[in-house]
Design a protein around this motif. Structure first.
Motif, PDB file in Angstrom:
ATOM      1  N   GLU A  14     -34.130 -22.750  -7.107  1.00  0.00           N
ATOM      2  CA  GLU A  14     -33.483 -22.156  -8.396  1.00  0.00           C
ATOM      3  C   GLU A  14     -31.850 -22.014  -8.198  1.00  0.00           C
ATOM      4  N   THR A  32     -38.488 -18.176 -15.416  1.00  0.00           N
ATOM      5  CA  THR A  32     -38.811 -18.836 -14.152  1.00  0.00           C
ATOM      6  C   THR A  32     -40.243 -18.305 -13.911  1.00  0.00           C
ATOM      7  N   TYR A  55     -40.530 -20.371  -3.313  1.00  0.00           N
ATOM      8  CA  TYR A  55     -39.515 -20.207  -4.304  1.00  0.00           C
ATOM      9  C   TYR A  55     -38.183 -20.022  -3.591  1.00  0.00           C
ATOM     10  N   PRO A  97     -34.655 -18.817  -4.787  1.00  0.00           N
ATOM     11  CA  PRO A  97     -33.539 -18.822  -5.695  1.00  0.00           C
ATOM     12  C   PRO A  97     -32.151 -18.657  -4.860  1.00  0.00           C
ATOM     13  N   LEU A 138     -34.288 -26.097  -9.820  1.00  0.00           N
ATOM     14  CA  LEU A 138     -34.374 -25.865 -11.269  1.00  0.00           C
ATOM     15  C   LEU A 138     -32.833 -25.534 -11.530  1.00  0.00           C
ATOM     16  N   LEU A 147     -31.859 -24.096 -15.266  1.00  0.00           N
ATOM     17  CA  LEU A 147     -32.125 -23.892 -16.437  1.00  0.00           C
ATOM     18  C   LEU A 147     -31.225 -23.236 -17.265  1.00  0.00           C
ATOM     19  N   ASP A 202     -36.228 -29.413 -21.739  1.00  0.00           N
ATOM     20  CA  ASP A 202     -36.208 -29.248 -20.379  1.00  0.00           C
ATOM     21  C   ASP A 202     -36.788 -30.737 -19.866  1.00  0.00           C
TER      22      ASP A 202
END
Ligand code: AVJ
Length: 313
Positions: A76, A85, A99, A101, A148, A150, A306
């Motif tokens: 992300e 998320t 994951y 970030p 990601l 977003l 999205d």
């Protein structure tokens, strides 16, 4: 290495010396700015967060299914507060995903890791502190990636900058890797404009915090009461812009730049673009890459989207 403070000072000098004064929205996000942005996300007028939340809550399962054939690194860009998320990640098989970030703020990484550990204890979280591209390159593995991006964060870039950014991402991805890109859609002024000029004046404070930062970090003497927030939206081109407006003729001295800047009554400092999108604009931005628009999800009001962009070769 040039210090962050020097870079900020150089930027301020350049922007405030221009015929058409400008400052970058990049500098909104000090501690106070981040707190104000969290307040903005909770405002009734700021529909973006709720719409994307709806998409991830109601269609997160469908998104996860697209990627359910093996191991996946979910990276992300910009950690955020993690609430949206989490709604997406909870649909994945935690045996298959990691994951990651990425954020320039160490504290943001610590916070998001703690929260995810609490919310989704079985999820593997490996936060990375630093610049997006360097970090992506550093763990350029053969593992399949989903990146990601977003919250319509892309919208702070001009289309040219967005093209450059998407091109750079394309460069560090393998074929079969994807981006989940959250974008605000073009819609009418009576919906967009209030999102950038809310009743409580939180967005005004967020914008004017730039001047406060210059005072605090660069020894400026801006009188905040002599400036005001102005938001505009051009529905035809789909671009919201924010400005700081000088309420009178005035001068401001900034120690770190060792220079005095003059502001005429009603003169504007441009501080932010918030781009709204449609499919033509998106196609223009990904043109020249091998990204293909594979899936598109929207909220029930069709305010936000999205997209899944997949790199072919
Ligand atoms: C975080 C860039 C998506 O442009 O909508 C909110 C920032 N500026 N209110 C946006 C912002 C004013 C926001 N993004």
């Amino acid at each position: 290495m040039i210090s962050e403070k020097t870079l900020f000072a150089q930027h301020v000098e350049k922007g405030l010396s221009d015929d058409k004064k400008f400052l970058s929205s990049m500098y909104f996000y000090d501690k106070k700015g981040e707190a104000l942005f969290r307040q903005i996300m909770k405002l009734d007028e700021y529909y973006l967060t709720d719409c994307e939340m709806e998409i991830l809550q109601s269609q997160g399962k469908n998104i996860a299914e697209i990627f359910d054939d093996g191991e996946l690194e979910i990276i992300e860009l910009g950690a955020g507060d993690g609430i949206k998320t989490k709604e997406l990640l909870r649909n994945f098989d935690f045996n298959q995903i990691t994951y990651r970030p990425i954020d320039i703020s160490q504290q943001a990484i610590i916070d998001i890791t703690d929260k995810m550990n609490e919310w989704l204890p079985a999820l593997k979280v490996k936060g990375i502190c630093g610049d997006y591209f360097k970090m992506i390159k550093d763990f350029k593995t053969d593992k399949r990636k989903l990146i990601l991006f977003l919250g319509s964060n892309l919208g702070n870039m001009t289309d040219e900058q967005a093209k450059g950014f998407i091109g750079q991402l394309h460069h560090v991805m393998n074929s079969g890797d994807s981006i989940l890109l959250g974008l605000d859609l073009i819609k009418s002024e009576n919906i967009v404009l209030p999102a950038y000029s809310d009743n409580k004046g939180i967005t005004a404070e967020f914008n004017l915090n730039l001047l406060h930062r210059i005072n605090k970090e660069l020894g400026g003497n801006f009188k905040l009461k002599d400036f005001s927030h102005l938001a505009t939206y051009n529905e035809k081109e789909g671009i919201a812009k924010s400005y700081i407006k000088s309420s009178k003729n005035q001068s401001v001295y900034i120690e770190e730049v060792d220079k005095e800047f003059h502001f005429k009554k009603d003169e504007l400092i441009h501080t932010e673009v918030s781009r709204k999108y449609d499919l033509d604009i998106i196609r223009n931005i990904i043109e020249g890459t091998s990204f293909q628009l594979k899936h598109q999800f929207t909220d029930h009001k069709h305010y936000f989207t999205d997209l899944i962009l997949t790199k072919s070769n």
